[in-house]
Design an enzyme around this catalytic site. Structure first.
Site, PDB file in Angstrom:
ATOM      1  N   HIS A 156      -9.256   3.264   7.381  1.00 35.58           N
ATOM      2  CA  HIS A 156     -10.380   3.178   6.446  1.00 35.58           C
ATOM      3  C   HIS A 156     -10.887   4.582   6.115  1.00 35.58           C
ATOM      4  CE1 HIS A 156     -11.411  -1.223   6.638  1.00 35.58           C
ATOM      5  NE2 HIS A 156     -10.582  -1.119   7.664  1.00 35.58           N
TER       6      HIS A 156
ATOM      7  N   GLU B  45     -13.022   5.443   3.979  1.00 35.74           N
ATOM      8  CA  GLU B  45     -14.460   5.403   3.704  1.00 35.74           C
ATOM      9  C   GLU B  45     -15.302   5.484   4.971  1.00 35.74           C
ATOM     10  OE1 GLU B  45     -13.617   1.054   4.560  1.00 35.74           O
ATOM     11  OE2 GLU B  45     -12.539   2.803   3.758  1.00 35.74           O
TER      12      GLU B  45
ATOM     13  N   CYS C  22      -6.386  -1.300   4.537  1.00 35.17           N
ATOM     14  CA  CYS C  22      -6.327  -2.231   5.669  1.00 35.17           C
ATOM     15  C   CYS C  22      -5.880  -3.612   5.184  1.00 35.17           C
ATOM     16  CB  CYS C  22      -7.669  -2.272   6.390  1.00 35.17           C
ATOM     17  SG  CYS C  22      -7.575  -3.010   8.051  1.00 35.17           S
TER      18      CYS C  22
END
Length: 209
Positions: A188, A190, A103
Site C-alpha cells: 500500500h 498510500e 493489494c
C-alpha cells in the site's frame, strides 16, 4: 487526467448498513503526485456502465480492502464490489485506459485475466523485503508494508501479466501487463510514512501520458 478510484465496502455492525469507504491517506498520496481530478466510484450504482461513460474517466485505481468472493472462506467480501470492479476492468480494457491495482486491486486484475490466488502466511500487518525490477539489468531491494492473506506465485500468475517484484519466498509482489498500461502492487503506497521513489514513478508513468 480524470481518475476513477474504487472503494472498499464496510458493513456497520449495528445497523447492517453497507458503506463505501476510502482511506484518507489516498488523497495525500494523489495530491503528492499531482493527481487531483479524482472521482470515488460507488459499488452499487444501478447502471455502472452508463455512469462510467458519463464520467469520462482517463484511468482507474483499484484500491485495497475486502477479500475477493472467489477465494476460500473470504473475509469481509463484497459481491457488489467484485461485480463493479469487473465491469471497470472490461471498460478500461476496451478503451486501453491505464489501471493501477493496489493489494486487492492487484488480486482482482490477476483474477480478471484467469490467474489464481494462493494463501500466504505472515503477510498481514508486517514489513518485509522485496526485490523490485526497475529495468532489465537493475534490481533493487527495499521494504514494503503487507496487509494481505492471499497472494500470487509463479504458477498462479495470469499469462497476460509479467512479474516485476518478488518477496524473499518468490511470491509475486508486483506485475505489469504485457501490452496495456496496467500495473499491480501488493503493498500500500498510500500507507507509507514516506512515499517511495519507485512508487511515485509508477503513478507518473501510468497517469501522466
Amino acid at each position: 487526467m480524470r481518475i476513477g478510484i474504487t472503494q472498499r465496502v464496510d458493513v456497520d455492525p449495528i445497523t447492517g448498513e453497507k458503506r463505501d469507504a476510502l482511506d484518507q491517506n489516498w488523497f495525500k498520496l494523489l495530491n503528492f503526485v499531482n493527481l487531483n481530478n479524482i472521482i470515488q466510484i460507488p459499488n452499487k450504482h444501478p447502471d455502472i456502465n452508463l455512469w462510467l461513460n458519463e464520467m469520462k474517466f482517463d484511468g482507474f485505481i483499484l484500491t485495497g480492502g475486502n477479500d475477493l468472493t472467489s477465494v476460500i472462506n473470504p473475509k469481509n467480501n463484497s459481491i457488489e464490489r467484485d461485480k463493479t470492479e469487473d465491469i471497470i476492468l472490461k471498460f478500461a480494457e476496451i478503451r486501453k485506459q491505464p489501471v493501477l491495482g493496489i493489494c486487492r486491486g492487484l488480486q482482482m486484475i490477476n483474477h480478471f485475466f484467469g490467474g489464481q490466488l494462493v494463501p500466504l502466511k505472515n503477510h498481514i500487518n508486517v514489513i518485509h523485503s522485496i526485490k523490485f525490477k526497475c529495468s532489465d539489468d537493475f534490481i533493487i531491494k527495499r521494504s514494503v508494508n503487507s496487509f494481505h492473506a492471499w497472494g500470487i506465485n509463479n504458477h498462479s500468475l495470469a499469462q497476460d501479466l509479467i512479474p516485476i517484484a518478488w518477496d524473499l519466498e518468490n511470491n509475486i509482489e508486483a506485475f505489469k501487463h504485457k501490452r496495456m498500461d496496467w500495473c499491480g502492487l501488493m503493498w500500500h503506497p498510500e500507507r507509507m510514512e514516506k512515499f517511495e521513489v519507485q512508487d511515485i514513478e509508477i503513478f507518473t508513468n501510468l497517469f501522466k501520458k
